[in-house]
Design a protein around this motif. Structure first.
Motif, PDB file in Angstrom:
ATOM      1  N   ALA A  60       7.736  15.827  -3.748  1.00  0.00           N
ATOM      2  CA  ALA A  60       6.522  15.801  -4.574  1.00  0.00           C
ATOM      3  C   ALA A  60       6.594  14.696  -5.620  1.00  0.00           C
ATOM      4  CB  ALA A  60       6.318  17.160  -5.241  1.00  0.00           C
ATOM      5  N   ALA A  61       7.754  14.533  -6.251  1.00  0.00           N
ATOM      6  CA  ALA A  61       7.919  13.475  -7.259  1.00  0.00           C
ATOM      7  C   ALA A  61       7.718  12.101  -6.634  1.00  0.00           C
ATOM      8  CB  ALA A  61       9.300  13.577  -7.900  1.00  0.00           C
ATOM      9  N   LEU A  62       8.271  11.899  -5.457  1.00  0.00           N
ATOM     10  CA  LEU A  62       8.111  10.613  -4.768  1.00  0.00           C
ATOM     11  C   LEU A  62       6.654  10.374  -4.371  1.00  0.00           C
ATOM     12  CD1 LEU A  62      11.317  10.704  -2.559  1.00  0.00           C
ATOM     13  CD2 LEU A  62      10.864   9.176  -4.495  1.00  0.00           C
ATOM     14  N   LEU A  63       5.995  11.397  -3.894  1.00  0.00           N
ATOM     15  CA  LEU A  63       4.591  11.270  -3.494  1.00  0.00           C
ATOM     16  C   LEU A  63       3.718  10.983  -4.715  1.00  0.00           C
ATOM     17  CD1 LEU A  63       2.415  11.411  -1.321  1.00  0.00           C
ATOM     18  CD2 LEU A  63       2.369  13.896  -1.639  1.00  0.00           C
ATOM     19  N   TYR A  64       3.989  11.671  -5.820  1.00  0.00           N
ATOM     20  CA  TYR A  64       3.237  11.440  -7.053  1.00  0.00           C
ATOM     21  C   TYR A  64       3.396   9.984  -7.505  1.00  0.00           C
ATOM     22  CZ  TYR A  64       1.642  11.982 -11.864  1.00  0.00           C
ATOM     23  OH  TYR A  64       0.971  11.839 -13.051  1.00  0.00           O
ATOM     24  N   ALA A  65       4.628   9.498  -7.509  1.00  0.00           N
ATOM     25  CA  ALA A  65       4.887   8.112  -7.908  1.00  0.00           C
ATOM     26  C   ALA A  65       4.192   7.137  -6.967  1.00  0.00           C
ATOM     27  CB  ALA A  65       6.394   7.849  -7.930  1.00  0.00           C
ATOM     28  N   ARG A  66       4.212   7.427  -5.693  1.00  0.00           N
ATOM     29  CA  ARG A  66       3.533   6.579  -4.705  1.00  0.00           C
ATOM     30  C   ARG A  66       2.050   6.506  -4.998  1.00  0.00           C
ATOM     31  NH1 ARG A  66      -0.898   6.668  -1.944  1.00  0.00           N
ATOM     32  NH2 ARG A  66      -0.880   5.367  -0.138  1.00  0.00           N
ATOM     33  N   ASP A  67       1.455   7.643  -5.321  1.00  0.00           N
ATOM     34  CA  ASP A  67       0.015   7.667  -5.609  1.00  0.00           C
ATOM     35  C   ASP A  67      -0.318   6.881  -6.874  1.00  0.00           C
ATOM     36  OD1 ASP A  67      -0.429   9.122  -3.330  1.00  0.00           O
ATOM     37  OD2 ASP A  67      -1.017  10.974  -4.355  1.00  0.00           O
ATOM     38  N   ILE A  68       0.550   6.966  -7.874  1.00  0.00           N
ATOM     39  CA  ILE A  68       0.325   6.204  -9.113  1.00  0.00           C
ATOM     40  C   ILE A  68       0.368   4.708  -8.808  1.00  0.00           C
ATOM     41  CG2 ILE A  68       1.301   5.609 -11.376  1.00  0.00           C
ATOM     42  CD1 ILE A  68      -0.082   8.355 -11.297  1.00  0.00           C
ATOM     43  N   VAL A  69       1.361   4.277  -8.061  1.00  0.00           N
ATOM     44  CA  VAL A  69       1.492   2.857  -7.721  1.00  0.00           C
ATOM     45  C   VAL A  69       0.319   2.406  -6.850  1.00  0.00           C
ATOM     46  CG1 VAL A  69       2.896   1.176  -6.461  1.00  0.00           C
ATOM     47  CG2 VAL A  69       3.983   2.803  -8.005  1.00  0.00           C
ATOM     48  N   ALA A  70      -0.088   3.244  -5.925  1.00  0.00           N
ATOM     49  CA  ALA A  70      -1.192   2.890  -5.026  1.00  0.00           C
ATOM     50  C   ALA A  70      -2.508   2.733  -5.775  1.00  0.00           C
ATOM     51  CB  ALA A  70      -1.330   3.943  -3.925  1.00  0.00           C
ATOM     52  N   SER A  71      -2.654   3.437  -6.888  1.00  0.00           N
ATOM     53  CA  SER A  71      -3.914   3.363  -7.624  1.00  0.00           C
ATOM     54  C   SER A  71      -3.925   2.227  -8.656  1.00  0.00           C
ATOM     55  CB  SER A  71      -4.209   4.691  -8.317  1.00  0.00           C
ATOM     56  OG  SER A  71      -3.288   4.924  -9.355  1.00  0.00           O
ATOM     57  N   GLU A  72      -2.795   1.561  -8.822  1.00  0.00           N
ATOM     58  CA  GLU A  72      -2.733   0.440  -9.765  1.00  0.00           C
ATOM     59  C   GLU A  72      -3.648  -0.681  -9.321  1.00  0.00           C
ATOM     60  OE1 GLU A  72       1.209  -1.115 -10.151  1.00  0.00           O
ATOM     61  OE2 GLU A  72       1.606   0.080 -11.915  1.00  0.00           O
ATOM     62  N   ARG A  73      -4.282  -1.297 -10.284  1.00  0.00           N
ATOM     63  CA  ARG A  73      -5.119  -2.468 -10.012  1.00  0.00           C
ATOM     64  C   ARG A  73      -4.612  -3.600 -10.882  1.00  0.00           C
ATOM     65  NH1 ARG A  73      -5.820   0.041  -6.207  1.00  0.00           N
ATOM     66  NH2 ARG A  73      -7.625   1.257  -5.657  1.00  0.00           N
ATOM     67  N   VAL A  74      -4.522  -4.770 -10.310  1.00  0.00           N
ATOM     68  CA  VAL A  74      -4.070  -5.944 -11.038  1.00  0.00           C
ATOM     69  C   VAL A  74      -5.240  -6.910 -11.129  1.00  0.00           C
ATOM     70  CG1 VAL A  74      -2.428  -7.859 -11.066  1.00  0.00           C
ATOM     71  CG2 VAL A  74      -1.727  -5.617 -10.176  1.00  0.00           C
ATOM     72  N   TYR A  75      -5.518  -7.337 -12.346  1.00  0.00           N
ATOM     73  CA  TYR A  75      -6.628  -8.246 -12.583  1.00  0.00           C
ATOM     74  C   TYR A  75      -6.077  -9.543 -13.159  1.00  0.00           C
ATOM     75  CZ  TYR A  75      -9.255  -3.939 -12.085  1.00  0.00           C
ATOM     76  OH  TYR A  75      -9.774  -2.769 -11.606  1.00  0.00           O
TER      77      TYR A  75
END
Length: 83
Positions: A60-75
């Motif tokens: 769950a911790a790994l999946l949560y971290a993956r979701d946070i990284v996946a939602s990152e946007r770089v401008y």
């Protein structure tokens, strides 16, 4: 255990660890799990050190971290360089 069930193990409560994401409301943060894994601590060792922790909590911790990284946007930011 499916994705939703895993993510339901991650809890946010302002009264526990200042609101950091934790495992099932315990005082074990997602950050602690990720730090340990990044430092080379084996999942089995984590489970032995924290008997209340379950293998699915680590997933769950790994999946949560993956979701946070996946939602990152770089401008792109254009910063003028002085002449």
């Amino acid at each position: 255990m499916d994705r939703e069930q895993l993510l339901n193990r991650i809890t946010l409560n302002p009264d526990v660890l200042v609101g950091k994401p934790t495992i099932r409301g315990m005082r074990i943060s997602v950050e602690q799990i990720l730090d340990a894994l990044a430092a080379g601590v084996a999942a089995q060792e984590l489970l032995e050190d924290y008997p209340m922790l379950e293998r699915d909590d680590i997933r769950a911790a790994l999946l949560y971290a993956r979701d946070i990284v996946a939602s990152e946007r770089v401008y792109p930011v254009n910063i003028p360089v002085p002449a």
